[in-house]
Design an enzyme around this catalytic site. Structure first.
Site, PDB file in Angstrom:
ATOM      1  N   ASN A 103     -37.393   3.954  13.841  1.00 21.62           N
ATOM      2  CA  ASN A 103     -37.191   2.499  13.826  1.00 21.62           C
ATOM      3  C   ASN A 103     -38.336   1.743  14.489  1.00 21.62           C
ATOM      4  O   ASN A 103     -38.485   0.547  14.291  1.00 21.62           O
ATOM      5  CB  ASN A 103     -35.860   2.126  14.492  1.00 21.62           C
ATOM      6  CG  ASN A 103     -34.727   2.245  13.500  1.00 21.62           C
ATOM      7  OD1 ASN A 103     -34.935   2.190  12.281  1.00 21.62           O
ATOM      8  ND2 ASN A 103     -33.515   2.432  14.006  1.00 21.62           N
ATOM      9  N   SER A 113     -28.714   3.055  17.653  1.00 22.05           N
ATOM     10  CA  SER A 113     -30.044   2.935  17.033  1.00 22.05           C
ATOM     11  C   SER A 113     -31.017   2.252  17.963  1.00 22.05           C
ATOM     12  O   SER A 113     -32.225   2.320  17.741  1.00 22.05           O
ATOM     13  CB  SER A 113     -30.003   2.084  15.763  1.00 22.05           C
ATOM     14  OG  SER A 113     -28.822   2.184  15.093  1.00 22.05           O
ATOM     15  N   HIS A 172     -29.098  10.643  16.891  1.00 22.56           N
ATOM     16  CA  HIS A 172     -29.275   9.489  16.006  1.00 22.56           C
ATOM     17  C   HIS A 172     -29.366   9.934  14.551  1.00 22.56           C
ATOM     18  O   HIS A 172     -30.416  10.383  14.079  1.00 22.56           O
ATOM     19  CB  HIS A 172     -30.522   8.694  16.427  1.00 22.56           C
ATOM     20  CG  HIS A 172     -30.708   7.431  15.656  1.00 22.56           C
ATOM     21  ND1 HIS A 172     -31.930   6.982  15.232  1.00 22.56           N
ATOM     22  CD2 HIS A 172     -29.803   6.529  15.198  1.00 22.56           C
ATOM     23  CE1 HIS A 172     -31.776   5.852  14.565  1.00 22.56           C
ATOM     24  NE2 HIS A 172     -30.500   5.562  14.528  1.00 22.56           N
ATOM     25  N   GLU A 231     -32.547  12.258  15.089  1.00 30.73           N
ATOM     26  CA  GLU A 231     -33.381  12.138  16.288  1.00 30.73           C
ATOM     27  C   GLU A 231     -32.531  12.545  17.497  1.00 30.73           C
ATOM     28  O   GLU A 231     -31.435  12.003  17.692  1.00 30.73           O
ATOM     29  CB  GLU A 231     -33.876  10.694  16.451  1.00 30.73           C
ATOM     30  CG  GLU A 231     -34.894  10.285  15.399  1.00 30.73           C
ATOM     31  CD  GLU A 231     -35.331   8.817  15.500  1.00 30.73           C
ATOM     32  OE1 GLU A 231     -36.439   8.504  15.080  1.00 30.73           O
ATOM     33  OE2 GLU A 231     -34.532   7.981  15.993  1.00 30.73           O
TER      34      GLU A 231
END
Ligand code: NAD
Length: 508
Positions: free
Chosen positions: A194, A123, A144, A156
């Protein structure tokens, strides 16, 4: 289309939360799946859990029995890393440490065939750094997944400096063949979701720290006015305050302590106190058996004043007029006012927040009875509106403003006077981060909005939201916030250029 053929064996290394979920996704897509974990018995235990889950889904009719059984049979535990030799794709979902990930891929290079794709589910660790020591870093990319991997549609596809475009394409096509929606991102801190989601937590935490409102009211406002699926407190309680704080800290560190990513003291206090959220029984809210549900602070019912005027045709004015009309409440419709007010109720003057506090706005308007309304995703259907009064606003004007909004069918959340209020401030910062992310070439504009809708369930992508509100309005809100609260709120170059050129952020 360069998706892996479903007959190609896929390996998943790390049989924890994410590894187990990813293994389930790959098995359901028809691949033989080998699961490996260094913790003895962990892979077999995870497989037993996945099989139970698949049978439960089939029993509930959410999966056909045939594919569920086939996927259950397709999973096997690999005791030794060498057992992954025949795989065409290895997905790593081990502990979030660069040394561990780099060592694992180094070892895998000596085991798998040259054509085997390598993917990391990290992450926060740069894909470039993970691949730096490899002999063939071109075949490594980020894949991801979001938690829970079987249910979250977004993946992702992250490219480091050395990732071969063909690798990224094959990973994206494979994710799509597995029923996921891939978006491409450059390996920059936080990738897309994120990073862009940070203000959702950071602005809420800041408002709590400034005691503008309490956690239950914040969650309620973000849902019932902002249109978000969950508020920041309940969401971070679900994620885990420790996990959320760690991601925030890692993004802040990676961006060399940029003020907009500054970690929250309030959240750190929760972490230090072991109030990690649902998993520990308490976070912002109390989840222990018998604990009362959080209750937002809403205004008591007030009578609607007789003298009501709605000014102009802004979306908020139109919504107020439409809602009053639908409830049979009489009002006067007046042209747009120069001072930007949307309504007058008795002596109270109501304006949409523009990033100044109500007190500052009252001074600028020379109108002590000034009250501000927050941004709503859709003011026509929103259930709740936050209301902030200038410090010197008379009590009767507060009551009249509340009465007007209640007559229009809104719950009213009175909050302490704070620049930019709650939803406007958060959305402006989400838009600013989104614009900066696209400007820096992390991803395409369309992918950014898609990622935020699918990765964190936002009701609208931030760039689409900006088109709806107007870059000029967002820029003005941020500039006012910057004046009162500092550099954290500086509009990024892309937003400034969209304002000056008049082009939508999508094209900036
Ligand atoms: P987890 O702690 O649940 O599982 C990690 C597993 O990896 C454990 O079973 C551990 O025994 C095993 N492991 C550790 N080192 C190993 C090694 N060298 N070789 C083989 N197995 C090893 O962790 P998780 O939440 O599943 O996270 C895994 C990865 O996915 C991390 O990189 C994390 O950042 C990322 N991620 C997590 C989430 C999330 O919400 N949990 C979401 C997206 C990405």
């Amino acid at each position: 289309m360069t998706a892996l053929d479903p007959s190609t064996p896929v390996a998943v290394v790390g049989a924890g939360t994410m590894g187990a979920g990813i293994a389930q996704v790959a098995a359901l897509a028809g691949h033989p799946v080998r699961l490996h974990d260094t913790r003895p018995g962990a892979a077999a235990q995870a497989i037993a859990g996945i099989r139970d889950g698949l049978r439960a889904l089939a029993a509930k009719g959410r999966l056909d029995a045939g594919p569920a059984e086939a996927a259950a049979r397709a999973l096997s535990a690999a005791d030794d890393l060498a057992d992954l030799a025949g795989c065409g794709l290895v997905i790593e979902a081990i502990v979030e440490r660069l040394d561990a990930k780099a060592a694992l891929f180094g070892a895998l290079e000596a085991i798998v065939a040259p054509g085997c794709l390598l993917a990391t589910n990290t992450s926060s660790i740069p894909v470039t750094a993970i691949g730096a020591g490899l002999r063939h870093p071109g075949r490594l990319g980020g894949l991801h997944f979001f938690n829970p991997a079987p249910r979250m549609p977004l993946v992702e596809i992250v490219s480091g400096l050395d990732t071969d475009p063909a690798t990224a394409r094959a990973l994206a096509d494979t994710a799509a063949a597995w029923g996921k929606t891939p978006v491409s991102a450059r390996s920059t801190p936080g990738f897309i979701v994120n990073r862009v989601a940070r203000p959702f937590y950071a602005e809420g935490l800041r408002l709590l720290q400034e005691r503008v409102l309490d956690p239950a009211t914040l969650d309620h406002v973000m849902r019932a006015c902002g249109g978000f699926r969950m508020g920041p407190c309940e969401l971070t309680d679900l994620i885990g305050q420790d996990v959320n704080a760690a991601v925030s800290r890692s993004v802040w560190t990676a961006f060399h302590h940029a003020p907009r990513f500054e970690p929250s003291l309030l959240q750190q206090e929760l972490v230090d106190g072991g109030r990690l959220g649902r998993k520990s029984g308490r976070g912002f809210h109390d989840y222990r058996p018998g604990a009362p549900a959080p209750v937002p602070q809403l205004a008591a019912p007030r009578p609607c004043p007789a003298a009501l005027t709605i000014h102009g045709e802004s979306p908020l004015a139109q919504a107020l007029a439409g809602r009053l009309r639908a409830r049979g409440v009489a009002f006067e419709a007046a042209p747009a006012a120069r001072d930007g007010r949307v309504a007058r109720a008795g002596d109270a003057v109501l304006c949409l927040t523009d990033g100044r506090s109500a007190t500052e706005r009252a001074r600028d308007l020379d109108q002590p009875a000034t009250l501000l309304l927050d941004l709503a995703l859709d003011p026509m259907t929103a259930a709740c509106l936050p209301l902030a009064a200038a410090r010197q606003c008379p009590e009767q004007a507060r009551r009249d403003a509340t009465g007007l909004l209640q007559a229009a069918g809104f719950e009213v959340a009175p909050i302490r006077d704070a620049p930019g209020m709650v939803v406007m401030r958060t959305v402006a910062m989400l838009i600013n981060e989104a614009a900066d992310t696209v400007h820096q070439g992390v991803c395409a504009a369309a992918d950014l909005d898609l990622a935020m809708r699918l990765g964190v369930n936002y009701p609208l992508g931030p760039l689409d939201w900006c088109d709806r509100i107007g870059a000029g309005t967002i820029g003005a809100v941020l500039n006012h916030l910057r004046r009162s609260d500092g550099e954290r709120y500086r509009p990024c170059a892309a937003l400034q250029s969209a304002i000056h050129s008049g082009t939508p952020l999508h094209d900036a």
